[in-house]
Design a protein around this motif. Structure first.
Motif: not given
Ligand code: ATP
Ligand code: MG
Length: 452
Positions: A74-93
């Motif tokens: 949320k922070y990156v989307k709202e405050n940091v322009k021009g940066t991509e974000i990738m999430i790491i998640t444990g299956y099966p979440s």
């Protein structure tokens, strides 16, 4: 927290995870691939870092003891322009991943992942980022309104400059719509005689019976109906440039007349025996291989040698890399100005398709497509579904044989899903597998299994 100093020009990635061993593994892998990597054990520290430094990509775990990775998203989307974000998640979440995607994460990586999966996901995200930056950057006209920075086009600019410094004849070759006329004009207008006339002759369009009078003019009474003297193309272009378009289509009789005029630098008007000196630079354009026509006896070799003192060969659009995106930006800007409304945005997938598509009609085809998309667009966002069918299914023609089976499979699945607007039951039928297998394949390929 890793306190290395940020240097310029490398791609920077911030990795956030509460597990130190995981951080170390990811860092080692990304660094080996040439990225500059920073690590952070939690969301708070990561936000502190991002307030001071800019990175291209943030990779974050979701489940961390203090603050969830979703907060960082949320922070990156709202405050940091021009940066991509990738999430790491444990299956099966998967639920968390779905929420992450809804919140704007463009991609996520399911644990456990291999080194290749990590690198491939990161490089995909970074390519998206660079596509987006290219479309959002202001395209600078590189030379006489010709857009493009690719090596092929830079070579073209150098030849334009060289040709413009002289009066020698130039042959411009290239597929239809690659900008041959644009190049011809650039040479003319940047040459010393740029204030002289630029006259276009379409070699396809003149019937043999009118050839001589069209090219060289006629005097009054030269033939029935010649009620007044009239100048021909060569005289009109005197002191400037004569642009012979579609020279490959010139009849053999036209070729003979052109050769004589170019060789002797003089002409006779029809009905006159007075010789006229002419000073015209010839630029000819062709979308066929003149050399081949010469070999087949369809084009005079002597004329060919007269014309191609300098040859400028324009690369097809699909060989120009990110130039395609610069052109998209140019045409969008022009259009939104004309139509007096804000330019719509293209999805990342669309930009990727643009880059991989085999543009048979080159820049002209691209320009027409953008026009059509903008005019027909319902909202201010253009996605794959808005593209013509042959583009949606033509995504991977150029990628060649150097690809993992899993990648090709994932792309095919994505294409099929696209074509049925995300309907999993239909997609599974088309693919000849059951829904469960499809879900498993989607999960493996890091494609959303619940949405889209
Ligand atoms: N590099 C470029 N930058 C900006 N606009 C371009 C570029 N190349 C082509 N265009 C535009 O694309 C269209 C087609 O270009 P042009 O007419 O010069 O192509 P061509 O090679 O002469 O095509 P054809 O073989 O069909 O005659 C024009 O509107 C032109 O302005
Ligand atoms: Mg043309």
């Amino acid at each position: 927290m890793n306190h290395k100093r940020i240097t310029h020009n490398t791609t920077k990635i911030l990795v956030v995870d509460d597990s130190v061993p995981t951080l170390e593994v990811i860092q080692r892998n990304l660094e080996a691939a040439g990225y500059e990597v920073f690590t952070s054990p939690g969301v708070e520290e990561a936000i502190g870092f991002l307030e001071q430094n800019s990175v291209d990509l943030v990779i974050t775990d979701i489940k961390m003891p203090k603050i969830s990775g979703l907060e960082l998203l949320k922070y990156v989307k709202e405050n940091v322009k021009g940066t991509e974000i990738m999430i790491i998640t444990g299956y099966p979440s998967i639920k968390g991943a779905v929420e992450a995607v809804k919140n704007g994460a463009e991609n996520y990586l399911v644990k456990p992942f291999t080194d290749e999966e990590l690198l491939s996901a990161a490089s995909k995200m970074l390519e998206k980022l660079s596509n987006r930056r290219a479309v959002e950057a202001k395209p600078l006209p590189s030379s006489h309104n010709i857009i493009g920075n690719s090596p092929g086009m830079q070579h073209v600019y150098r030849l334009i400059e060289k040709a413009a410094a002289t009066r020698v004849n130039v042959l411009v070759s290239g597929e239809s719509g690659t900008g041959k006329e644009l190049v011809a004009r650039a040479i003319h207008y940047s040459s010393k005689t740029g204030s002289g006339p630029f006259v276009t002759v379409n070699c396809t369009a003149i019937p043999d019976s009118l050839l001589e009078s069209e090219l060289f003019g006629h005097v009054k009474g030269a033939f029935t109906g010649a009620q007044a003297s009239r100048a021909g193309f060569f005289q009109i272009a005197d002191g400037g440039t004569l642009f012979l378009d579609e020279i490959g289509d010139a009849s053999l009789s036209m070729q003979g007349k052109l050769l004589r005029a170019i060789q002797n630098k003089e002409i006779f008007m029809v009905g006159s025996s007075r010789v006229q000196k002419i000073d015209t630079r010839i630029i000819a354009a062709t979308n066929t291989d003149l050399n081949r026509l010469v070999q087949k006896g369809l084009f005079r070799e002597d004329l060919y040698f007269r014309l191609n003192i300098v040859e400028i060969s324009l690369p097809p659009l699909h060989e120009r890399g990110e130039d395609i995106l610069l052109l998209v930006q140019l045409f969008m800007e022009k259009l939104s100005k004309d139509m007096n409304r804000p330019a719509p945005r293209f999805s990342d997938k669309v930009l990727q398709i643009f880059k991989n598509y085999r543009w048979q009609g080159n820049v002209r085809e691209l320009e027409n497509l953008i026009q059509r998309l903008v005019v027909l667009a319902d909202g201010d966002f253009i996605d794959v579904a808005d593209l013509p069918e042959q583009m949606r299914f033509n995504i991977s023609w150029r990628k060649g044989l150097n690809r993992l089976l899993a990648e090709v499979e994932a792309e095919h699945i994505a294409n099929v899903l696209n074509s049925v607007k995300g309907n999993k039951t239909r997609a599974a039928q088309i693919l000849g597998i059951d829904r469960k297998t499809l879900r498993e394949k989607l999960r493996r390929a890091n494609l959303p299994t619940e949405i889209g």
